[in-house]
Design a protein around this motif. Structure first.
Motif, PDB file in Angstrom:
ATOM      1  N   GLY A 551       0.841  -1.512  -0.066  1.00 18.81           N
ATOM      2  CA  GLY A 551      -0.296   0.426  -0.207  1.00 18.81           C
ATOM      3  C   GLY A 551       0.636   0.756  -0.431  1.00 18.81           C
ATOM      4  N   GLN A 552      -0.038   2.351  -0.337  1.00 15.84           N
ATOM      5  CA  GLN A 552       1.165   3.827  -0.424  1.00 15.84           C
ATOM      6  C   GLN A 552       0.578   4.520   0.818  1.00 15.84           C
ATOM      7  OE1 GLN A 552      -1.421   5.805  -3.293  1.00 15.84           O
ATOM      8  NE2 GLN A 552       0.006   5.178  -5.294  1.00 15.84           N
ATOM      9  N   GLN A 553       0.469   4.225   1.473  1.00 19.06           N
ATOM     10  CA  GLN A 553       0.921   4.328   3.549  1.00 19.06           C
ATOM     11  C   GLN A 553       1.221   3.951   4.145  1.00 19.06           C
ATOM     12  OE1 GLN A 553      -0.566   7.513   3.244  1.00 19.06           O
ATOM     13  NE2 GLN A 553      -2.303   7.292   2.353  1.00 19.06           N
ATOM     14  N   SER A 554       1.908   4.721   4.691  1.00 15.86           N
ATOM     15  CA  SER A 554       3.492   4.057   5.533  1.00 15.86           C
ATOM     16  C   SER A 554       2.498   2.393   6.435  1.00 15.86           C
ATOM     17  CB  SER A 554       3.768   5.528   6.642  1.00 15.86           C
ATOM     18  OG  SER A 554       4.216   6.223   5.682  1.00 15.86           O
ATOM     19  N   TRP A 555       1.413   2.583   7.045  1.00 16.04           N
ATOM     20  CA  TRP A 555       1.408   1.752   7.679  1.00 16.04           C
ATOM     21  C   TRP A 555       1.276   0.457   6.717  1.00 16.04           C
ATOM     22  CZ3 TRP A 555      -1.819   6.875   7.575  1.00 16.04           C
ATOM     23  CH2 TRP A 555      -3.172   6.021   7.053  1.00 16.04           C
ATOM     24  N   ASP A 556       0.750   0.250   5.477  1.00 16.38           N
ATOM     25  CA  ASP A 556       1.261  -0.513   4.943  1.00 16.38           C
ATOM     26  C   ASP A 556       2.477  -1.136   4.460  1.00 16.38           C
ATOM     27  OD1 ASP A 556      -1.444  -0.867   4.812  1.00 16.38           O
ATOM     28  OD2 ASP A 556      -1.916   0.255   2.950  1.00 16.38           O
ATOM     29  N   GLU A 557       3.040  -1.840   3.390  1.00 14.78           N
ATOM     30  CA  GLU A 557       3.847  -1.813   3.117  1.00 14.78           C
ATOM     31  C   GLU A 557       4.691  -1.823   1.823  1.00 14.78           C
ATOM     32  OE1 GLU A 557       6.838  -1.625   4.708  1.00 14.78           O
ATOM     33  OE2 GLU A 557       6.676  -1.635   6.641  1.00 14.78           O
ATOM     34  N   MET A 558       5.885  -1.234   1.702  1.00 13.09           N
ATOM     35  CA  MET A 558       6.324  -0.954   0.053  1.00 13.09           C
ATOM     36  C   MET A 558       7.784  -2.347  -0.330  1.00 13.09           C
ATOM     37  SD  MET A 558       5.907   2.233  -1.751  1.00 13.09           S
ATOM     38  CE  MET A 558       4.045   3.056  -1.810  1.00 13.09           C
ATOM     39  N   PHE A 559       8.455  -2.541  -1.522  1.00 12.59           N
ATOM     40  CA  PHE A 559       9.448  -3.396  -1.767  1.00 12.59           C
ATOM     41  C   PHE A 559       9.802  -2.890  -2.335  1.00 12.59           C
ATOM     42  CE2 PHE A 559      12.634  -6.544  -3.110  1.00 12.59           C
ATOM     43  CZ  PHE A 559      12.673  -7.200  -1.792  1.00 12.59           C
ATOM     44  N   PHE A 560      10.996  -1.842  -2.299  1.00 14.00           N
ATOM     45  CA  PHE A 560      11.700  -1.219  -3.085  1.00 14.00           C
ATOM     46  C   PHE A 560      13.306  -1.337  -3.707  1.00 14.00           C
ATOM     47  CE2 PHE A 560       8.195   2.244  -5.104  1.00 14.00           C
ATOM     48  CZ  PHE A 560       7.094   1.375  -4.670  1.00 14.00           C
ATOM     49  N   GLY A 561      13.740  -2.133  -4.378  1.00 13.58           N
ATOM     50  CA  GLY A 561      15.345  -1.829  -4.284  1.00 13.58           C
ATOM     51  C   GLY A 561      15.724  -1.614  -5.607  1.00 13.58           C
ATOM     52  N   ALA A 562      16.097   0.076  -5.605  1.00 17.63           N
ATOM     53  CA  ALA A 562      16.480   0.513  -7.427  1.00 17.63           C
ATOM     54  C   ALA A 562      18.226   0.103  -6.915  1.00 17.63           C
ATOM     55  CB  ALA A 562      15.986   1.988  -7.019  1.00 17.63           C
ATOM     56  N   VAL A 563      18.871   0.625  -8.423  1.00 20.47           N
ATOM     57  CA  VAL A 563      19.741   0.121  -8.974  1.00 20.47           C
ATOM     58  C   VAL A 563      20.175   1.296 -10.234  1.00 20.47           C
ATOM     59  CG1 VAL A 563      22.145  -1.201  -9.211  1.00 20.47           C
ATOM     60  CG2 VAL A 563      20.210  -1.890  -8.296  1.00 20.47           C
ATOM     61  N   THR A 564      21.062   1.986  -9.794  1.00 26.14           N
ATOM     62  CA  THR A 564      21.379   3.276 -11.737  1.00 26.14           C
ATOM     63  C   THR A 564      22.585   2.348 -11.666  1.00 26.14           C
ATOM     64  OG1 THR A 564      22.177   4.787  -9.882  1.00 26.14           O
ATOM     65  CG2 THR A 564      19.973   4.708 -10.176  1.00 26.14           C
ATOM     66  N   TRP A 565      22.582   2.630 -13.179  1.00 25.74           N
ATOM     67  CA  TRP A 565      23.732   2.159 -14.021  1.00 25.74           C
ATOM     68  C   TRP A 565      24.125   3.113 -15.294  1.00 25.74           C
ATOM     69  CZ3 TRP A 565      20.591  -1.993 -13.124  1.00 25.74           C
ATOM     70  CH2 TRP A 565      19.802  -2.011 -14.553  1.00 25.74           C
ATOM     71  N   GLN A 566      24.900   2.590 -15.755  1.00 22.27           N
ATOM     72  CA  GLN A 566      26.059   3.475 -16.321  1.00 22.27           C
ATOM     73  C   GLN A 566      26.764   2.476 -17.297  1.00 22.27           C
ATOM     74  OE1 GLN A 566      29.340   6.688 -16.696  1.00 22.27           O
ATOM     75  NE2 GLN A 566      26.929   7.398 -17.046  1.00 22.27           N
ATOM     76  N   PHE A 567      25.386   2.097 -19.246  1.00 22.94           N
ATOM     77  CA  PHE A 567      26.629   1.600 -19.701  1.00 22.94           C
ATOM     78  C   PHE A 567      27.499   1.720 -20.737  1.00 22.94           C
ATOM     79  CE2 PHE A 567      21.439   0.841 -20.514  1.00 22.94           C
ATOM     80  CZ  PHE A 567      21.482  -0.766 -20.035  1.00 22.94           C
ATOM     81  N   VAL A 568      28.230   0.707 -20.191  1.00 21.55           N
ATOM     82  CA  VAL A 568      29.624   0.736 -21.151  1.00 21.55           C
ATOM     83  C   VAL A 568      29.689   1.249 -22.822  1.00 21.55           C
ATOM     84  CG1 VAL A 568      31.712  -0.065 -21.681  1.00 21.55           C
ATOM     85  CG2 VAL A 568      30.584  -0.812 -19.856  1.00 21.55           C
ATOM     86  N   ASP A 569      28.996   1.012 -22.917  1.00 22.23           N
ATOM     87  CA  ASP A 569      28.216   1.076 -25.180  1.00 22.23           C
ATOM     88  C   ASP A 569      27.283   2.104 -24.527  1.00 22.23           C
ATOM     89  OD1 ASP A 569      27.892   2.011 -27.848  1.00 22.23           O
ATOM     90  OD2 ASP A 569      26.500  -0.192 -27.975  1.00 22.23           O
ATOM     91  N   GLN A 570      27.428   3.407 -24.746  1.00 18.10           N
ATOM     92  CA  GLN A 570      26.240   4.107 -24.378  1.00 18.10           C
ATOM     93  C   GLN A 570      25.323   4.742 -26.089  1.00 18.10           C
ATOM     94  OE1 GLN A 570      26.157   6.988 -21.894  1.00 18.10           O
ATOM     95  NE2 GLN A 570      26.750   5.162 -20.722  1.00 18.10           N
ATOM     96  N   GLY A 571      25.512   3.710 -26.309  1.00 14.76           N
ATOM     97  CA  GLY A 571      24.601   3.844 -27.658  1.00 14.76           C
ATOM     98  C   GLY A 571      23.183   3.124 -27.959  1.00 14.76           C
TER      99      GLY A 571
END
Length: 580
Positions: A551-571
């Motif tokens: 749920g969106q409210q804090s008494w419910d729960e979420m599970f997000f594990g976000a990762v950012t990266w940069q591709f070696v080949d920028q094409g």
């Protein structure tokens, strides 16, 4: 570290060469504390206050005495596990890999708390390997210290609700030495040259006038006055905020204090928090007149003011804001969200609506490769600056779609937030782009968290489709969030732990940035594994008897594990990021 075999009792302090300040007698107060174990799990003594006591066996990797005591200690643990929490304590801060290897050799399934800075062992007056200490997790006092041979009677006394009949017994074992304590306590730890610079670098940017912390560390007087609190938050790892497992990865914002810095501060406090002058470094600190991190922004987006009532549950608020004053396409290099009232603004999500769009928007990314990153607001948020020569194109006529989450605090207020944006110089086109993905779990794949479960795990996997450099990791859970770990599973079958957020804190949801981006090959799977504490031991838990949905409210729960990266080949990417 050199050890010597000795027979000692607490009455023989002179023989041990210890001071009264470092050798607590049974029934004296230790204070609350927290440590990581040999598997990187976080243990806070106050969390175990539903047990009759916490029991610790002092153990070092090459201690014969501790090894001989372990079978009896294990047997007592098996007999009393329902009422007592058993640990082993490594007071030397020995290598986690070696501690784990020794535990495996000894078939030991008891968590080994590793005291990297020796401060917990020092606070309890640990003298020798093989010593057993029994701690009351409600009063944080020692009720027994001695050999494992006296532990059975001590536990029986506590189990019966009685005082321990023999609270202090002689111990035979390899002596534990404290080189940092001996060195620091043999001299005066310098406030001016040692302690104040540590506080200035790690604490004062928040603990200042107008800062987000509750008091200002702007002088020796303030540092001295708050020294008991400083000691408590360091011993329990409550501060610095958002700190992660220092044994995994190297991050620019790990917020952990070096072992030597912890020792300097706590030994300075033990000496009475004295001032050695002549100047006070904290009193000489100056701060920018504005909160903008990179100078005056090139563009400021004013979020429409939101009137927040004193009480009640507020639905998420969706607004669309134009980028007023943007007359030509510009490449974005940095952005910052400044909350108008951070006491009520919990977090925001945003996405870019390009010129002529139909208003459809996703708050989880998925735009084109050139889309700029405009930072959202999360607890503990920091200004965002792109890596060198990296950026996204903000096109004239675009709009910013915002989703705002507020919580009421008992007073009416108005939140008028601003977003600052900094551009690259006109005509400069950065060569690189950022990408990434979220290891997220939504309905209908969400599994409700069972009532009264203190350690309910979830996991999700994302696949990096091309060779890439990993940059950041961001965990997101709500009140019951306990920990989250990210692991790389490589195409050759090997694996590597990337980050261990051992003590997740809903109030500090940071994007942890690697000091050096990490190269991973195409096909690498990033597994995010998180755990939730839905028990009554979690003081932030609204209702431990509830089966908790997404749920969106804090008494419910979420599970997000976000990762950012940069591709070696920028094409252009030939593949799409696959979420599993």
């Amino acid at each position: 570290m050199k050890k010597r075999l000795l027979s000692a009792s607490l009455s023989a302090l002179a023989v041990l060469g210890l001071t009264l300040s470092s050798s607590l007698l049974a029934n004296e107060r230790v204070g609350d504390f927290a440590l990581l174990d040999h598997q990187g799990l976080f243990h806070h003594m106050a969390w175990y206050d539903n047990h009759k006591a916490v029991v610790l066996l002092v153990h070092t990797n090459d201690s014969r005495t501790a090894a001989e005591a372990l079978p009896a200690f294990q047997a007592l643990k098996d007999a009393h596990a329902d009422d007592f929490q058993f640990f082993m304590l490594n007071p030397l801060g020995e290598s986690r890999d070696l501690v784990s290897a020794v535990a495996a050799e000894q078939n030991n399934d008891i968590p080994v708390l590793i005291d990297d800075a020796q401060l917990i062992a020092e606070a309890m007056g640990v003298r020798a390997a093989g010593e057993v200490l029994v701690l009351d997790p409600r009063t944080f006092t020692l009720s027994y210290r001695g050999p494992v041979s006296g532990l059975s009677q001590a536990l029986a006394d506590i189990d019966a609700g009685n005082a321990v009949s023999a609270p202090e017994l002689a111990v035979t074992g390899e002596a534990i030495e404290y080189p940092a304590r001996d060195s620091n306590m043999a001299r005066e730890v310098s406030y001016t040259n040692e302690v104040a610079p540590i506080l200035a670098e790690n604490c004062a940017s928040c603990h200042r006038e107008g800062g987000i912390a509750p008091f200002a560390l702007n002088s020796h007087t303030m540092a001295q006055g708050w020294s008991p609190m400083i000691r408590e938050v360091l011993m329990t790892k409550r501060m610095p905020p958002g700190q992660i497992d220092p044994h995994v990865g190297d991050f620019v914002n790990s917020l952990t204090l070096a072992v030597e810095d912890q020792q300097a501060i706590l030994h300075w406090i033990a000496q009475g928090s004295q001032f050695d002058g002549p100047q006070d470094p904290l009193a000489q600190l100056t701060w920018p007149e504005t909160d903008w991190a990179f100078g005056e922004p090139d563009l400021i987006v004013k979020v429409p003011p939101q009137s927040i009532p004193a009480t009640g549950v507020l639905d998420y608020i969706n607004v669309v804001v134009p980028f007023e004053g943007l007359t030509e396409d510009r490449w974005v290099r940095a952005s910052q969200y400044i909350a108008g009232d951070r006491t009520v603004l919990h977090h925001t999500l945003n996405s870019i609506l390009p010129p002529g769009s139909n208003g459809r928007r996703s708050f989880l990314g998925g735009g084109n490769a050139d889309e700029p990153s405009i930072t959202a607001y999360i607890p503990g948020a920091e200004p965002y600056h792109e890596p060198e020569n990296t950026g996204g194109l903000l096109r004239a006529g675009s709009q910013l779609a915002l989703q705002l989450h507020y919580t009421t605090t008992g007073r009416e207020t108005v939140d008028a937030s601003e977003i600052g944006i900094w551009f690259y110089p006109e005509g400069f086109v950065p060569e690189k782009r950022m990408s990434g993905q979220c290891a997220c779990i939504f309905t209908p794949t969400w599994t409700n968290i069972p009532p009264n479960d203190p350690d309910f795990e979830m996991a999700q996997t994302i696949t990096v489709p091309r060779d890439a450099y990993l940059h950041t990791f961001l965990p997101h859970m709500h009140f019951r969030g306990k920990r989250m770990r990210f692991e790389a599973q490589y195409p050759d079958g090997s694996s590597e732990e990337l980050i261990n957020i051992a003590n997740y804190n809903y109030n500090w949801q940071l994007a942890y940035k690697l000091r050096e981006p990490k190269l991973v090959p195409a096909g690498t799977k990033i597994v995010a594994t998180g755990a939730f504490d839905n028990s009554a031991q979690n003081p932030a838990n609204p209702d431990p008897d509830r089966s908790v949905p997404w749920g969106q409210q804090s008494w419910d729960e979420m599970f997000f594990g976000a990762v950012t990266w940069q591709f070696v080949d920028q094409g252009p990417a030939a593949e799409q990021v696959a979420a599993q």
